[in-house]
Design a protein around this motif. Structure first.
Motif, short mmCIF file in Angstrom:
data_model
loop_
_atom_site.label_atom_id
_atom_site.label_comp_id
_atom_site.label_asym_id
_atom_site.label_seq_id
_atom_site.Cartn_x
_atom_site.Cartn_y
_atom_site.Cartn_z
N THR A 206 0.84 -1.19 0.00
CA THR A 206 0.00 0.00 0.00
C THR A 206 0.88 1.24 0.00
N SER A 207 0.51 2.23 -0.78
CA SER A 207 1.31 3.45 -0.86
C SER A 207 1.51 4.06 0.51
N ALA A 208 2.69 4.56 0.75
CA ALA A 208 3.02 5.16 2.03
C ALA A 208 2.18 6.42 2.26
N ARG A 209 2.06 6.79 3.53
CA ARG A 209 1.33 8.00 3.91
C ARG A 209 1.98 9.24 3.32
N VAL A 210 3.29 9.20 3.15
CA VAL A 210 4.08 10.33 2.68
C VAL A 210 4.29 10.21 1.17
N ALA A 229 10.83 0.18 -5.59
CA ALA A 229 9.43 -0.15 -5.30
C ALA A 229 9.19 -0.48 -3.84
N LYS A 230 10.23 -0.92 -3.12
CA LYS A 230 10.07 -1.28 -1.71
C LYS A 230 10.15 -0.07 -0.78
N GLN A 231 10.37 1.12 -1.32
CA GLN A 231 10.48 2.30 -0.47
C GLN A 231 9.22 2.54 0.35
N HIS A 232 8.05 2.27 -0.22
CA HIS A 232 6.80 2.44 0.52
C HIS A 232 6.78 1.54 1.76
N ALA A 233 7.16 0.28 1.56
CA ALA A 233 7.19 -0.65 2.69
C ALA A 233 8.27 -0.26 3.69
N MET A 234 9.42 0.18 3.20
CA MET A 234 10.49 0.62 4.10
C MET A 234 10.02 1.77 4.98
N LEU A 235 9.34 2.73 4.37
CA LEU A 235 8.90 3.89 5.14
C LEU A 235 7.90 3.47 6.22
N THR A 236 7.02 2.53 5.89
CA THR A 236 6.06 2.04 6.87
C THR A 236 6.77 1.36 8.04
N VAL A 237 7.77 0.54 7.74
CA VAL A 237 8.54 -0.14 8.79
C VAL A 237 9.28 0.88 9.65
N PHE A 238 9.90 1.85 9.01
CA PHE A 238 10.69 2.82 9.76
C PHE A 238 9.81 3.74 10.60
N GLU A 318 19.25 -0.72 8.28
CA GLU A 318 19.37 -1.77 7.26
C GLU A 318 18.98 -3.12 7.85
N TRP A 319 19.47 -3.40 9.06
CA TRP A 319 19.19 -4.70 9.69
C TRP A 319 17.72 -4.80 10.09
N LEU A 320 17.13 -3.69 10.52
CA LEU A 320 15.71 -3.71 10.87
C LEU A 320 14.86 -3.98 9.64
N TRP A 321 15.23 -3.37 8.51
CA TRP A 321 14.50 -3.65 7.28
C TRP A 321 14.70 -5.11 6.86
N SER A 322 15.89 -5.63 7.03
CA SER A 322 16.18 -7.01 6.66
C SER A 322 15.24 -7.96 7.39
#
Length: 433
Positions: A206-210, A229-238, A318-322
């Motif tokens: 799902t597209s990030a809030r930002v 393409a994974k930047q949306h998911a990365m932003l949600t995780v972070f 990086e490790w948290l995203w992993s």
């Protein structure tokens, strides 16, 4: 008062705090000629007869102080204004200048304004801002920002913050950008190229809030979209781990030229085509640069000796995203980093690595392991509450290692200073966390 930073002792001013920069730039990409007017709003910090700004390689034609012409001189690294001023005086300094900007060579390689094959890249960290505008080039002096850049109409000019307008005319175009939240000068940027701009898509999340945006050449558009393409998911995780994203948007610029390393700006990252691969190394770098928007850009070290508060935190991201994306867990990444560090010389103190070594790989790895040691000791709840409250309390501010240790102790109830003493202040590698 802002004291000179021992890692960049020829940069910065102890007499002045700049609160706002307003730049009007006209750039010819074929001759690399820059004509600029910089208006700095600030406050004098001590009684003085001179004010010094950082400026390298560009010629000043006129300076006005509070609306009146003022005497000045230029040295190799400074623009010095001559006028008696008292502490707390408000000042508006207008500098007209021009020249052919170029990179500055130093212990960290080449920094500043760099010509690309067909465009411009600015790499400001740690002291490259003065290659293209007069400034107080010190990480502890953050200021709001407005930058207008005129270029040939077939080029895109990107700077910090949000785009106010792009106004075409007579084969030229003016791109005006504004950041209403303060930024450190090393994060100030201009990126120029024949770039297409548009939203970053996500096929799997799902597209990030930002709003997330991409700028790159047409020939790199599909590759950039796929790699990012994974930047949306990365932003949600972070956002889950670090708290609310601190800016209104996030952008990625992909240059036509390969780059040695990616670069962070505010609220941008700059990658080369060589960083758009499908493997973990590209993915971790993309995550690393996004994490800098919290650690480095919003929460900024007051002095360069605390660079681990940037790079250690972004490396741990990086490790948290992993682990969040179903790849190796943080424990596994930490074990690999520990083995790598153990094979390296044990002669860097993380909380004060020394100017020439502040971007050494050991700062990144040991910084991440320091955070992992804290997490292992206090548990996930206390650790992530520490990170979220740290970014919230210090949003758009400057910080130190001592402040982080005190904060971690308040939040967790554990003696963070004693726990992390050997990681931060000793050279030998402590026991594995």
């Amino acid at each position: 008062m802002i004291q000179p930073d021992p890692y960049t002792p020829t940069s910065g001013s102890a007499e002045l705090r700049v609160d706002h920069y307003d730049l009007t730039l006209d750039y010819d990409i074929y001759s690399n000629r820059l004509v600029g007017v910089a208006v700095l709003h600030g406050q004098v910090l001590t009684d003085t007869s001179t004010l010094a700004l950082d400026l390298r390689g560009l010629k000043v034609s006129q300076v006005q102080l509070n609306g009146s012409a003022v005497r000045f001189k230029q040295t190799r690294t400074k623009l010095v204004l001559r006028s008696p001023l008292a502490a707390e005086d408000a000042v508006i300094i207008e500098v007209s200048y021009s020249g052919k900007p170029r990179v500055q060579k130093g212990p960290w390689g080449e920094v500043g304004w760099e010509e690309l094959t067909d465009g411009v890249l600015v790499a400001g960290q740690p002291n490259g801002a003065a290659t293209w505008f007069p400034c107080n080039d010190h990480p502890g002096n953050k200021a709001t920002w407005r930058c207008s850049i005129e270029v040939d109409a077939d080029y895109t000019a990107i700077s910090n913050g949000e785009l106010l307008h792009c106004t075409p005319g007579d084969g030229r175009a003016v791109w005006a950008w504004e950041s209403r939240v303060p930024l450190a000068t090393y994060l100030a940027t201009v990126q120029i190229g024949q770039y297409r701009r548009g939203p970053l898509q996500s096929k799997t999340h799902t597209s990030a809030r930002v709003p997330l945006r991409l700028a790159c050449g047409d020939h790199l558009w599909r590759q950039g979209q796929n790699a990012l393409a994974k930047q949306h998911a990365m932003l949600t995780v972070f956002e889950k781990h670090f708290g609310e994203y601190p800016f209104d948007s996030y952008g990625v610029v992909v240059t036509d030229d390969d780059l040695e390393i990616p670069l962070e700006s505010q609220p941008l990252s700059i990658l080369g085509p060589n960083h758009l691969g499908a493997g973990w190394n590209s993915e971790r770098l993309i995550a690393h640069e996004l994490a800098h928007q919290w650690f480095g850009n919003s929460v900024t070290p007051h002095q360069w000796s605390d660079i681990w508060l940037n790079e250690g935190f972004a490396s741990y991201a990086e490790w948290l995203w992993s682990e969040a994306s179903g790849q190796a867990e943080a424990n596994s990444r930490a074990d690999a980093a520990y083995e790598q560090l153990a094979s390296m010389p044990q002669d860097i103190v993380l909380a004060d690595p020394g100017g020439p070594e502040m971007f050494d790989d050991r700062v990144y790895l040991r910084g991440a392991l320091t955070l992992h040691a804290l997490r292992c000791h206090v548990g996930d709840d206390g650790f992530f509450q520490t990170l979220r409250s740290w970014t919230a309390l210090n949003r758009h501010g400057t910080v130190s290692t001592a402040e982080f240790l005190a904060h971690a102790q308040r939040v967790t109830g554990h003696p963070a200073g004693a726990l992390l003493r050997d990681w931060l202040f000793g050279a030998q590698l402590p026991d594995r966390p």
